[in-house]
Design a protein around this motif. Structure first.
Motif, PDB file in Angstrom:
ATOM      1  N   ILE A  67       0.878  -1.161   0.000  1.00  0.00           N
ATOM      2  CA  ILE A  67       0.000   0.000   0.000  1.00  0.00           C
ATOM      3  C   ILE A  67       0.920   1.217   0.000  1.00  0.00           C
ATOM      4  O   ILE A  67       1.862   1.292   0.798  1.00  0.00           O
ATOM      5  CB  ILE A  67      -0.906   0.050   1.250  1.00  0.00           C
ATOM      6  CG1 ILE A  67      -1.718  -1.238   1.369  1.00  0.00           C
ATOM      7  CG2 ILE A  67      -1.798   1.276   1.237  1.00  0.00           C
ATOM      8  CD1 ILE A  67      -2.482  -1.342   2.675  1.00  0.00           C
ATOM      9  N   LYS A  68       0.645   2.192  -0.878  1.00  0.00           N
ATOM     10  CA  LYS A  68       1.528   3.363  -0.990  1.00  0.00           C
ATOM     11  C   LYS A  68       0.849   4.619  -0.456  1.00  0.00           C
ATOM     12  O   LYS A  68      -0.346   4.810  -0.649  1.00  0.00           O
ATOM     13  CB  LYS A  68       1.935   3.593  -2.438  1.00  0.00           C
ATOM     14  CG  LYS A  68       2.778   2.478  -3.041  1.00  0.00           C
ATOM     15  CD  LYS A  68       3.376   2.884  -4.368  1.00  0.00           C
ATOM     16  CE  LYS A  68       2.309   3.151  -5.419  1.00  0.00           C
ATOM     17  NZ  LYS A  68       2.918   3.486  -6.740  1.00  0.00           N
ATOM     18  N   ALA A  69       1.662   5.470   0.175  1.00  0.00           N
ATOM     19  CA  ALA A  69       1.191   6.772   0.647  1.00  0.00           C
ATOM     20  C   ALA A  69       2.231   7.819   0.271  1.00  0.00           C
ATOM     21  O   ALA A  69       3.431   7.565   0.324  1.00  0.00           O
ATOM     22  CB  ALA A  69       0.980   6.759   2.155  1.00  0.00           C
ATOM     23  N   ARG A  70       1.729   9.018  -0.084  1.00  0.00           N
ATOM     24  CA  ARG A  70       2.618  10.077  -0.572  1.00  0.00           C
ATOM     25  C   ARG A  70       3.227  10.928   0.543  1.00  0.00           C
ATOM     26  O   ARG A  70       3.989  11.836   0.277  1.00  0.00           O
ATOM     27  CB  ARG A  70       1.848  10.991  -1.541  1.00  0.00           C
ATOM     28  CG  ARG A  70       1.332  10.276  -2.774  1.00  0.00           C
ATOM     29  CD  ARG A  70       0.505  11.214  -3.638  1.00  0.00           C
ATOM     30  NE  ARG A  70      -0.019  10.538  -4.812  1.00  0.00           N
ATOM     31  CZ  ARG A  70      -1.127   9.827  -4.835  1.00  0.00           C
ATOM     32  NH1 ARG A  70      -1.844   9.702  -3.714  1.00  0.00           N
ATOM     33  NH2 ARG A  70      -1.544   9.238  -5.922  1.00  0.00           N
ATOM     34  N   GLY A  71       2.873  10.670   1.766  1.00  0.00           N
ATOM     35  CA  GLY A  71       3.392  11.449   2.879  1.00  0.00           C
ATOM     36  C   GLY A  71       2.894  10.905   4.202  1.00  0.00           C
ATOM     37  O   GLY A  71       2.072   9.971   4.252  1.00  0.00           O
ATOM     38  N   GLY A  72       3.376  11.512   5.297  1.00  0.00           N
ATOM     39  CA  GLY A  72       3.043  11.019   6.616  1.00  0.00           C
ATOM     40  C   GLY A  72       1.563  11.102   6.946  1.00  0.00           C
ATOM     41  O   GLY A  72       0.982  10.155   7.501  1.00  0.00           O
ATOM     42  N   LYS A  73       0.933  12.207   6.612  1.00  0.00           N
ATOM     43  CA  LYS A  73      -0.487  12.382   6.926  1.00  0.00           C
ATOM     44  C   LYS A  73      -1.330  11.335   6.215  1.00  0.00           C
ATOM     45  O   LYS A  73      -2.201  10.692   6.824  1.00  0.00           O
ATOM     46  CB  LYS A  73      -0.937  13.790   6.540  1.00  0.00           C
ATOM     47  CG  LYS A  73      -2.383  14.083   6.912  1.00  0.00           C
ATOM     48  CD  LYS A  73      -2.756  15.514   6.533  1.00  0.00           C
ATOM     49  CE  LYS A  73      -4.205  15.800   6.902  1.00  0.00           C
ATOM     50  NZ  LYS A  73      -4.607  17.196   6.521  1.00  0.00           N
TER      51      LYS A  73
END
Length: 530
Positions: free
Chosen positions: A405-411
């Motif tokens: 699963i990918k996320a573009r930043g901490g939030k």
């Protein structure tokens, strides 16, 4: 010659009036000040010859003179001509006062100003180098990761495989350059342990002897053992190697002798002149001292400070990171280096490291087995603000058999984890991200699940990263950028081996999570990604 001296000279010079009067002028002051006095006199006589000068004029100069005991001190002399009845100059009247305290204060002010300039320059270089290293390592991660994936899909007997291998080697060297930049900043300290400084130097000798020019010979002065210091043995060997290389290059093409010694000294024995870092001061501990001395070309006074500036060199352009990197290691270890040198007379470098009150420890690493296998369909949440880095890391994880699963930043990463943390086994988060950095992200993830397994990834040194965490408990593991496929595999196997719960069935949880994820957020392993 002098014809009169005031009785006050006894206090200033520690000599009687007769002794001062009888002393030749050239012997009363330093050679530099005597030449300065002659020049001022010549200028005033030339002005006198014009006939247009003010006959009542005065001239004030600063001169370094000698007391009776030979001690030099500074005086300020106000000079005017003594004239006869016709106004012709027949002598010089000088009124002098001791300005040694003022000169000492000026020298101290200049010393502090010089230190401030060096610190400002160092701070500016540090910000620039840190920013470059961060972006450089991110881009290099794409190169290294892409090469690893390509090499895993090409037979070793293929012609292109040899080319890819050379590119990978070039990438490794590029990574070393980035690491050297961070070392200069004191941000690469390695794994510190108690090591015998003398033992490290002795063990380094065979390699140094094999590498040195045949015209260079070595002299050593080592104690039987000790002192013990807290450091990384490999970095200490690198420091010694850099100093020795510097010494044999300074010796030129002729025969040269390099002396290597180890000693233990008290703080008061560490010279404050030409000591780096410039803002370093000893504490009350003893220091292990590693000494490298040569009889080569030496360094002029004006260039001593430049020795520790990145890429400063009098040799081939593009070199000049050996001594700056050494200084960075000492910054991290709370040590310093002093330089004693004279033009055409050689140089002596002394490296000081705080003595550790204990015995040397075992420095052998404990490797993680690469043979252990873990269940398929392990869920990994990958958080990174760089698109290309995130994509390459995803492909590498899929190549190893993990779901991503990918996320573009901490939030965004915390939001995804909050909704689906039951189906996520491991989180890999970048350290340096806008808005919310890796430590802040780690704290947010733990607020959702205190048992979350988090790997922090960064181009900085692990020890430096951990020091920056402050009161936050460290992550489950650290993964340095740029990392290879086997580095990623080893790190994943390590955390899964330490934190995976046998009763869990990650595959089922992941399949359930797929139904709840928004389109594009979950990238299931496919034939294209393996």
């Amino acid at each position: 010659m002098f014809i009169y001296a005031s009785p006050s000279v006894e206090r200033m010079y520690g000599a009687t009036v007769d002794e001062v009067v009888e002393r030749p002028i050239q012997d009363s002051m330093t050679p530099e000040s005597f030449q300065k006095a002659l020049q001022v006199f010549a200028e005033e006589m030339a002005l006198e010859q014009t006939g247009a000068a003010d006959p009542m004029r005065t001239r004030t100069i600063e001169l370094e003179e000698y007391k009776k005991d030979g001690t030099a001190f500074w005086v300020e002399s106000t000079l005017s001509f003594v004239r006869d009845a016709r106004g012709k100059a027949v002598g010089v009247l000088g009124v002098s006062r001791d300005i040694s305290k003022r000169k000492a204060a000026e020298a101290e002010k200049e010393r502090l100003a010089r230190i401030n300039r060096q610190l400002q320059r160092s701070d500016s270089l540090a910000r620039m180098a840190a920013a470059i290293a961060h972006h450089f390592n991110n881009q290099l991660q794409v190169v290294v990761g892409g090469l690893e994936l390509a090499m895993n899909q090409v037979p070793e007997n293929a012609k292109v495989f040899a080319t890819l291998r050379k590119i990978r080697e070039a990438s490794r060297k590029a990574s070393d350059i980035s690491r050297t930049m961070l070392t200069y900043l004191g941000q690469i300290s390695g794994a510190r342990c108690a090591i015998d400084l003398c033992g490290v130097c002795k063990n380094s000798l065979p390699q140094l002897l094999a590498s040195a020019p045949k015209t260079v010979s070595f002299e050593t002065d080592f104690p039987q053992e000790g002192p013990v210091v807290l450091a990384d043995g490999e970095m200490v060997r690198n420091m010694l190697a850099n100093l020795v290389i510097n010494a044999w290059e300074a010796s030129g093409e002729g025969a040269g002798v390099i002396r290597i010694a180890v000693d233990t000294v008290e703080p008061a024995q560490i010279d404050s002149r030409h000591r780096f870092p410039v803002d370093w001061y000893p504490d009350d501990t003893r220091y292990g001292c590693m000494i490298v001395e040569d009889h080569g070309c030496g360094v002029i006074e004006a260039d001593i400070e430049k020795l520790f500036e990145p890429f400063y060199t009098t040799k081939l352009m593009g070199r000049g990171m050996g001594l700056p990197a050494l200084l960075g290691i000492l910054r991290a270890y709370g040590g310093c280096i002093t330089v004693g040198t004279a033009l055409n007379q050689g140089s002596v470098f002394r490296v000081y490291l705080p003595v550790f009150q204990g015995k040397p420890s075992d420095t052998m690493p404990h490797p993680v087995s690469m043979m252990q296998q873990y269940p398929k369909n392990i869920g990994v949440l990958l958080i990174d603000d760089e698109d290309m880095v995130r994509d390459i890391a995803e492909m590498m994880l899929k190549r190893l058999g993990y779901e991503v699963i990918k996320a573009r930043g901490g939030k965004e990463g915390i939001e995804l984890f909050e909704r689906h943390h039951q189906s996520i086994d491991v989180v890999i988060s970048d350290l340096t991200m806008p808005g919310m950095n890796g430590w802040e992200t780690l704290a947010g993830l733990r607020a959702v699940d205190p048992q979350v397994v988090v790997i922090l990834s960064s181009g900085y040194d692990e020890a430096h990263v951990m020091e920056a965490g402050g009161p936050i408990d460290p992550p489950s593991a650290f993964l340095g950028k740029p990392y290879r496929l086997q580095d990623l595999s080893r790190c994943m196997q390590d955390v899964l081996g330490r934190f995976q719960k046998p009763s869990e069935c990650p595959g089922d949880r992941l399949q359930n999570a797929l139904q709840e994820m928004p389109d594009g957020a979950f990238h299931k392993n496919s034939a294209e990604g393996t």
